[in-house]
Scaffold this motif. Structure first.
Motif, PDB file in Angstrom:
ATOM      1  N   ASP A  20      26.798  85.375  44.522  1.00  8.73           N
ATOM      2  CA  ASP A  20      27.901  86.061  43.592  1.00  8.73           C
ATOM      3  C   ASP A  20      27.490  86.265  42.444  1.00  8.73           C
ATOM      4  O   ASP A  20      28.139  86.844  41.565  1.00  8.73           O
ATOM      5  N   LEU A  21      26.335  85.978  41.837  1.00 10.36           N
ATOM      6  CA  LEU A  21      25.667  86.393  40.451  1.00 10.36           C
ATOM      7  C   LEU A  21      24.665  87.532  40.505  1.00 10.36           C
ATOM      8  O   LEU A  21      23.727  87.309  41.117  1.00 10.36           O
ATOM      9  N   ARG A  22      24.823  88.299  39.595  1.00  7.26           N
ATOM     10  CA  ARG A  22      23.735  89.473  39.544  1.00  7.26           C
ATOM     11  C   ARG A  22      23.503  89.895  37.978  1.00  7.26           C
ATOM     12  O   ARG A  22      24.614  90.205  37.347  1.00  7.26           O
ATOM     13  N   VAL A  23      22.428  89.692  37.643  1.00  2.00           N
ATOM     14  CA  VAL A  23      21.704  90.223  36.320  1.00  2.00           C
ATOM     15  C   VAL A  23      21.854  91.616  36.371  1.00  2.00           C
ATOM     16  O   VAL A  23      20.957  92.351  36.817  1.00  2.00           O
ATOM     17  N   VAL A  24      22.447  92.196  35.446  1.00  5.55           N
ATOM     18  CA  VAL A  24      22.747  93.775  35.359  1.00  5.55           C
ATOM     19  C   VAL A  24      22.146  94.326  33.973  1.00  5.55           C
ATOM     20  O   VAL A  24      22.060  95.357  33.727  1.00  5.55           O
ATOM     21  N   GLY A  25      21.426  93.502  33.174  1.00  2.68           N
ATOM     22  CA  GLY A  25      20.904  93.623  31.890  1.00  2.68           C
ATOM     23  C   GLY A  25      20.380  92.716  31.207  1.00  2.68           C
ATOM     24  O   GLY A  25      20.842  91.478  31.297  1.00  2.68           O
ATOM     25  N   GLU A  26      19.363  93.065  30.239  1.00  4.86           N
ATOM     26  CA  GLU A  26      18.606  91.949  29.516  1.00  4.86           C
ATOM     27  C   GLU A  26      18.705  92.756  28.137  1.00  4.86           C
ATOM     28  O   GLU A  26      18.338  93.727  27.861  1.00  4.86           O
ATOM     29  N   MET A  79      34.801  84.123  44.917  1.00  4.27           N
ATOM     30  CA  MET A  79      34.748  85.156  43.900  1.00  4.27           C
ATOM     31  C   MET A  79      34.076  86.204  43.967  1.00  4.27           C
ATOM     32  O   MET A  79      32.952  86.400  44.643  1.00  4.27           O
ATOM     33  N   SER A  80      34.375  87.374  43.654  1.00  7.80           N
ATOM     34  CA  SER A  80      33.585  88.933  43.750  1.00  7.80           C
ATOM     35  C   SER A  80      32.373  88.604  42.824  1.00  7.80           C
ATOM     36  O   SER A  80      32.294  87.545  42.178  1.00  7.80           O
ATOM     37  N   GLU A  81      31.476  89.576  43.008  1.00 13.88           N
ATOM     38  CA  GLU A  81      30.109  89.619  42.235  1.00 13.88           C
ATOM     39  C   GLU A  81      30.407  89.478  40.637  1.00 13.88           C
ATOM     40  O   GLU A  81      31.183  90.303  40.426  1.00 13.88           O
ATOM     41  N   VAL A  82      29.658  88.812  40.318  1.00 13.75           N
ATOM     42  CA  VAL A  82      29.841  88.473  38.719  1.00 13.75           C
ATOM     43  C   VAL A  82      28.459  89.129  37.917  1.00 13.75           C
ATOM     44  O   VAL A  82      27.487  88.574  38.093  1.00 13.75           O
ATOM     45  N   PRO A  83      28.739  90.099  37.404  1.00 18.97           N
ATOM     46  CA  PRO A  83      27.548  91.049  36.822  1.00 18.97           C
ATOM     47  C   PRO A  83      27.410  90.169  35.231  1.00 18.97           C
ATOM     48  O   PRO A  83      28.191  90.023  34.485  1.00 18.97           O
ATOM     49  N   ILE A  84      26.276  89.860  35.077  1.00 13.92           N
ATOM     50  CA  ILE A  84      25.565  89.271  33.717  1.00 13.92           C
ATOM     51  C   ILE A  84      24.590  89.989  32.899  1.00 13.92           C
ATOM     52  O   ILE A  84      23.811  90.532  33.415  1.00 13.92           O
ATOM     53  N   VAL A  85      24.946  89.927  31.699  1.00 10.45           N
ATOM     54  CA  VAL A  85      23.772  90.352  30.826  1.00 10.45           C
ATOM     55  C   VAL A  85      23.079  89.053  30.024  1.00 10.45           C
ATOM     56  O   VAL A  85      23.997  88.246  29.608  1.00 10.45           O
ATOM     57  N   LEU A  86      21.875  88.993  30.069  1.00 13.11           N
ATOM     58  CA  LEU A  86      21.090  88.042  29.375  1.00 13.11           C
ATOM     59  C   LEU A  86      20.576  88.476  27.966  1.00 13.11           C
ATOM     60  O   LEU A  86      20.011  89.330  27.931  1.00 13.11           O
ATOM     61  N   VAL A  87      20.738  87.530  26.972  1.00 18.37           N
ATOM     62  CA  VAL A  87      20.310  87.888  25.707  1.00 18.37           C
ATOM     63  C   VAL A  87      19.846  86.842  25.149  1.00 18.37           C
ATOM     64  O   VAL A  87      20.400  85.800  24.801  1.00 18.37           O
ATOM     65  N   ASP A  88      18.329  86.763  25.046  1.00 17.01           N
ATOM     66  CA  ASP A  88      17.323  85.929  24.523  1.00 17.01           C
ATOM     67  C   ASP A  88      16.240  86.657  23.947  1.00 17.01           C
ATOM     68  O   ASP A  88      15.710  87.445  24.609  1.00 17.01           O
ATOM     69  N   ASP A  89      15.779  86.137  23.067  1.00 19.78           N
ATOM     70  CA  ASP A  89      14.570  86.712  22.174  1.00 19.78           C
ATOM     71  C   ASP A  89      13.256  86.540  23.083  1.00 19.78           C
ATOM     72  O   ASP A  89      12.093  86.959  22.699  1.00 19.78           O
ATOM     73  N   HIS A  90      13.080  85.593  24.049  1.00 15.19           N
ATOM     74  CA  HIS A  90      12.192  85.396  24.782  1.00 15.19           C
ATOM     75  C   HIS A  90      12.250  85.802  26.198  1.00 15.19           C
ATOM     76  O   HIS A  90      12.970  85.411  27.169  1.00 15.19           O
ATOM     77  N   ALA A  91      11.001  86.806  26.591  1.00 22.48           N
ATOM     78  CA  ALA A  91      11.327  87.546  27.827  1.00 22.48           C
ATOM     79  C   ALA A  91      10.969  86.415  28.916  1.00 22.48           C
ATOM     80  O   ALA A  91      11.377  86.462  30.031  1.00 22.48           O
ATOM     81  N   ILE A  92      10.031  85.553  28.585  1.00 21.42           N
ATOM     82  CA  ILE A  92       9.978  84.338  29.855  1.00 21.42           C
ATOM     83  C   ILE A  92      11.119  83.629  30.058  1.00 21.42           C
ATOM     84  O   ILE A  92      11.424  83.255  31.353  1.00 21.42           O
ATOM     85  N   VAL A  93      12.092  83.338  29.246  1.00 22.81           N
ATOM     86  CA  VAL A  93      13.406  82.426  29.517  1.00 22.81           C
ATOM     87  C   VAL A  93      14.188  83.487  30.152  1.00 22.81           C
ATOM     88  O   VAL A  93      14.912  82.975  31.137  1.00 22.81           O
ATOM     89  N   ARG A  94      14.343  84.795  29.618  1.00 20.09           N
ATOM     90  CA  ARG A  94      15.079  85.873  30.628  1.00 20.09           C
ATOM     91  C   ARG A  94      14.700  85.813  31.953  1.00 20.09           C
ATOM     92  O   ARG A  94      15.672  85.973  32.958  1.00 20.09           O
ATOM     93  N   ARG A 141      26.573  99.696  28.094  1.00 22.10           N
ATOM     94  CA  ARG A 141      26.398 100.580  29.517  1.00 22.10           C
ATOM     95  C   ARG A 141      26.700  99.785  30.709  1.00 22.10           C
ATOM     96  O   ARG A 141      27.272 100.484  31.685  1.00 22.10           O
ATOM     97  N   ALA A 142      26.137  98.428  30.665  1.00 23.34           N
ATOM     98  CA  ALA A 142      26.558  97.704  31.862  1.00 23.34           C
ATOM     99  C   ALA A 142      28.025  96.912  32.025  1.00 23.34           C
ATOM    100  O   ALA A 142      28.115  96.603  33.240  1.00 23.34           O
ATOM    101  N   ARG A 143      28.529  96.905  30.855  1.00 26.93           N
ATOM    102  CA  ARG A 143      30.238  96.131  30.911  1.00 26.93           C
ATOM    103  C   ARG A 143      30.158  94.982  31.978  1.00 26.93           C
ATOM    104  O   ARG A 143      30.873  95.080  32.999  1.00 26.93           O
ATOM    105  N   PRO A 144      29.269  93.938  31.627  1.00 24.34           N
ATOM    106  CA  PRO A 144      29.386  92.745  32.433  1.00 24.34           C
ATOM    107  C   PRO A 144      30.616  91.937  32.301  1.00 24.34           C
ATOM    108  O   PRO A 144      31.208  92.207  31.380  1.00 24.34           O
ATOM    109  N   ALA A 145      30.886  91.121  33.129  1.00 20.84           N
ATOM    110  CA  ALA A 145      31.870  90.140  33.260  1.00 20.84           C
ATOM    111  C   ALA A 145      31.308  88.816  32.187  1.00 20.84           C
ATOM    112  O   ALA A 145      32.165  88.222  31.518  1.00 20.84           O
ATOM    113  N   VAL A 146      30.093  88.588  32.044  1.00 19.18           N
ATOM    114  CA  VAL A 146      29.724  87.588  31.387  1.00 19.18           C
ATOM    115  C   VAL A 146      28.270  87.823  30.479  1.00 19.18           C
ATOM    116  O   VAL A 146      27.554  88.464  31.155  1.00 19.18           O
TER     117      VAL A 146
END
Length: 211
Positions: A28-34, A1-16, A47-52
């Protein structure tokens, strides 16, 4: 699979931070935003238009399910992005409602890394992804869901005309049947939907997706 851009949405910075460290070990996984709030999430995803989007349901101290509203907004505005709920909450109602609001998957935070990565990849492929417990919650909800009332085709047509506010006489004229026959159908509709008034019948039929 090609690279999967991901945005993390969680109110705890340590979890992110922990999630980022875990996910970016995969080639194949890349976090592109939080984001920590719903507003931030919408801006970052635009802005980031992630896959997930990996989304926690609890984004504030006052509301345990703010993430559900965000899930609806994300899937409405960014249909190409898959939302995967990652949360501490395991409740049958929440699992079902998350799916109804457009989430492609639901996993609980204590899931092992291998299963989480598998779920992310599945959502990126536009597949559904559930851990064993959330999948069981979906099955329980389906099995316990009340059966939809078996309205006949004629009763469905009468119900739809009721929804437009037509009188028995007008319904009879539209369907080329007598007013007495319309009254008969309306009585059957009220009985089958277990309601007492025409307005309640329309509301119940709407909830059940019959109109």
């Amino acid at each position: 699979m090609s690279e999967v851009p991901i945005v993390l949405v969680d109110d705890h910075a340590i979890v992110r931070q922990g999630l980022r460290a875990i996910l970016e070990r995969e080639g194949d996984l890349r976090v592109v935003g939080e984001a920590s709030t719903a507003g931030e999430a919408l801006t970052v995803v635009l802005r980031a238009r992630p896959a997930v989007v990996l989304l926690d349901l609890k984004l504030s101290t006052g509301d345990d399910t703010e993430g559900l509203d965000l899930c609806s907004e994300l899937t409405r505005r960014f249909p190409e992005t898959g939302v995967l709920v990652l949360t501490t909450f395991l409740d049958d109602r929440l699992v079902v409602e998350a799916v109804q609001r457009g989430a492609r998957g639901y996993v609980v935070k204590d899931v092992d890394t291998t299963e989480l990565v598998r779920a992310i990849r599945a959502v990126a492929r536009r597949e559904s992804a559930f851990d064993s417990r959330s999948a069981a919650a979906m099955v329980r909800s389906v099995c316990s869901a009340p059966a939809r009332p078996a309205l006949t085709d004629r009763e469905l047509r009468v119900t739809r005309l009721l929804a437009h506010g037509l009188s028995n006489r007008d319904i009879g004229g539209a369907l080329y049947i007598s007013e007495t026959t319309v009254k008969f159908h309306v009585r059957n509709i009220l009985r089958k939907l277990q309601v007492g008034t025409r307005a309640e019948a329309v509301y119940e039929a709407s909830k059940l997706g019959l109109i």
